[in-house]
Design a protein around this motif. Structure first.
Motif: not given
Length: 609
Positions: A315-323
């Motif tokens: 979830h941290a990556v998804a938020e960071h990337v905006g995917c």
């Protein structure tokens, strides 16, 4: 991405065996749900199932090019990521194209360059070419063995296919497994070129096999080479990043929806972030998918290769990337369903005993396929960059495959194998001989000593043994539901470059995968960049464990053939112990037995011991 099969027989008229090649081709329908094609001549039959990814209207197979001296026909599985550049080069050489597919590029490349075509390809592929000009069959597999390719020599030719099931559908091939096949099943370290089924083999990674009336010859066109690494740390990090940027850009090319498989680890997170960087200028947002289980936070148990849960990092990556991200939640009842295990074992043609991790991968891919046709995966980064725990502790010095160090007890002495089979199988001797053979193959570097020398060998073992099993698993599970999974970290340019970086450079920050972390840190959340290696998750749901205990007990009561290969006394104990008290060895034994049960039910093998 597709499924291929074929039959060459110099003494038969294969035009009388149309039904046989149709049946063989149909076994590959899961790999190619979009179209089917068969081409038959007197001494050759080719079959193809297509998953349309590039040039959806064109690219039908088998594909034939007419030359002044005769026809050249091909069945092809995979992707040539540099097909656009190759098409331009071939046009300059006088070739005219009827489609926009990479398939035609590969076929016309063979017409112009012959077997030297392989020197021009960047991609993942397994293909067979029937050259009527010389009545020969040419079988070629990609450098890293990403795409599977099996064959079975006959008295007057060969039967081949993407998967063993296609070959086993041929009337000349019997489903027999001997001692060598059983050793492959239980060893935990794949022998390149071998298959479990008697008489069946694999085209080895980076190999060309040519069959004509004079027989069969083999040629290795690519293998890992040891060369001095002269780049500085900064130059190495920059080159790794440049390669990754180019690889991701190439592997995002498709005429169908794409996504990434996101675990929240360094590897998949880097690919997801780089994918978004490349797609954003086109106005696209990368889609990502992750697997999770109900109440995983309550049941989770940290182990060596999976010390942390994935979801917070995902979830941290998804938020960071905006995917555009979606979690696929799989409950214990779904994972334990006999039909799911049967599908997973049937996809692999092997009872490997991974159990819930295979079942969940199958269900994950089935869910992803409802949204995307192509997925990028972080598979193989640990083998390339040195990510596993045993790269960094005393297991790297073990006189066996490091991932088996300390685990022989789980395989033989610990009780998976029946007491009657143990002395006949001689599994410890088999593993020791396989290890010695692999070490002897590892290319040495003049003047290299100490830890750097040893870690070159350890890296070689992973890149030629362990990675083969993982790539085969990823391909079979994804193609079983018509999903094409691409593996950017297996680009041969990256593998060759990082293989030659000295171990001190691969661990310059005192951690695993230092080069990959440094090359992609700028596109990652700090917590993910610093996350310790954590493998593909398993479920710890007590309901799942209880279900497989019940299913194991059913096999015992029925006297199923699968129980003849395992230690029945220990299996009985595993089925009756309280689910909460089941240890890792007992769970592995249950998974192995259930996988064997499904395998026997699907293939009805004759086991010769």
């Amino acid at each position: 991405m597709c499924g291929i099969t074929g039959w060459v027989s110099y003494r038969r008229d294969l035009t009388e065996h149309q039904n046989d090649i149709d049946v063989m081709t149909e076994t590959m329908s899961c790999r190619g749900p979009d179209a089917a094609g068969v081409w038959v001549a007197p001494h050759v039959a080719l079959g193809h199932r297509r998953l349309a990814v590039i040039d959806l209207p064109g690219g039908a197979q088998p594909m034939t090019v007419e030359t002044p001296d005769g026809a050249v026909s091909m069945v092809y599985s995979g992707e040539a990521y540099n097909f656009t550049e190759l098409r331009s080069e071939l046009r300059r050489a006088g070739q005219r194209f009827d489609t926009d597919s990479d398939t035609e590029v590969v076929l016309r490349g063979y017409v112009v360059w012959g077997e030297k075509l392989v020197e021009h390809l960047n991609g993942m592929y397994a293909f067979a070419i029937w050259d009527a000009r010389t009545e020969r069959l040419v079988m070629i597999r990609d450098r890293m063995g990403i795409k599977p390719f099996y064959y079975f020599e006959t008295e007057d030719g060969v039967v081949f296919g993407s998967e063993p099931k296609a070959i086993l559908a041929n009337p000349t091939v019997a489903p027999v497994v001997g001692l060598d096949g059983l050793r492959e099943l239980f060893a935990g370290a794949k022998t390149p070129g071998t298959a479990v089924w008697e008489g069946m083999r694999e085209v080895r990674p980076g190999e060309i096999i040519v069959l004509d009336r004079g027989g069969m010859r083999r040629h290795t066109y690519w293998q890992l080479r040891s060369e001095p690494h002269t780049d500085s740390k900064d130059e190495t990090v920059a080159h790794v990043r440049a390669l990754l940027d180019d690889i991701v850009r190439r592997q995002l090319v498709a005429d169908v929806p794409r996504c990434t498989l996101l675990s929240g680890g360094l590897d998949s997170s880097a690919l997801t972030s780089l994918s978004q960087i490349h797609l954003a200028p086109q106005g696209e947002t990368v889609r990502s998918f992750a697997v999770d289980f109900p109440d995983q936070d309550k049941h989770f148990q940290a182990i060596d290769v999976s010390p942390t849960q994935d979801t917070p990092y995902v979830h941290a990556v998804a938020e960071h990337v905006g995917c555009d991200h979606q979690d696929i939640i799989l409950d214990g009842a779904s994972l334990a369903a006999p039909e799911v295990r049967r599908a997973a074992v049937g996809a692999r043609d092997l009872p490997v005993g991974i159990g819930d991790r295979d079942n969940s991968l199958y269900l994950l891919f089935a869910a992803v396929r409802r949204h995307s046709t192509v997925a990028l995966s972080g598979e193989s980064a640990d083998e390339v960059f040195g990510g596993y725990p045993w790269f960094h502790d005393e297991r790297r010095y073990a006189e066996t495959f490091p991932w088996l160090a300390g685990r022989h007890s789980l395989v033989e002495s610990g009780g998976q194998i029946s007491e009657d089979l143990k002395p006949v199988l001689g599994l410890d001797d088999h593993i020791a001989e396989s290890y010695r053979t692999a070490v002897a193959e590892a290319p040495a570097l003049d003047g290299e000593t100490g830890l750097d020398q040893r870690m070159r060998v350890v890296s070689y073992l992973h890149l030629t043994r362990m990675v083969q099993s993982l790539l085969d698993r990823k391909d079979r599970m994804s193609m079983a539901v018509g999903l094409e999974v691409r593996v950017p970290f297996c680009d041969h340019r990256l593998v060759q470059y990082v293989f030659n970086a000295p171990w001190s450079l691969k661990t310059f920050d005192g951690r695993e995968k230092s080069l990959l972390r440094a090359a992609t840190r700028d596109v990652l959340p700090e917590a993910v960049a610093n996350r310790k290696k954590s493998g593909y998750p398993g479920t710890f749901d007590p309901a799942y464990v209880a279900a497989i205990q019940s299913q194991g007990a059913d096999l015992l009561r029925a006297g199923h053939a699968a129980t003849e290969l395992v230690n029945r006394e220990r299996l009985t104990e595993a089925t009756t112990r309280p689910a909460a008290d089941l240890d890792q060895q007992q769970r592995m034994l249950l998974e192995r037995t259930l996988d064997l049960g499904a395998w026997f039910d699907i293939h009805h093998p004759t086991v010769r011991v």
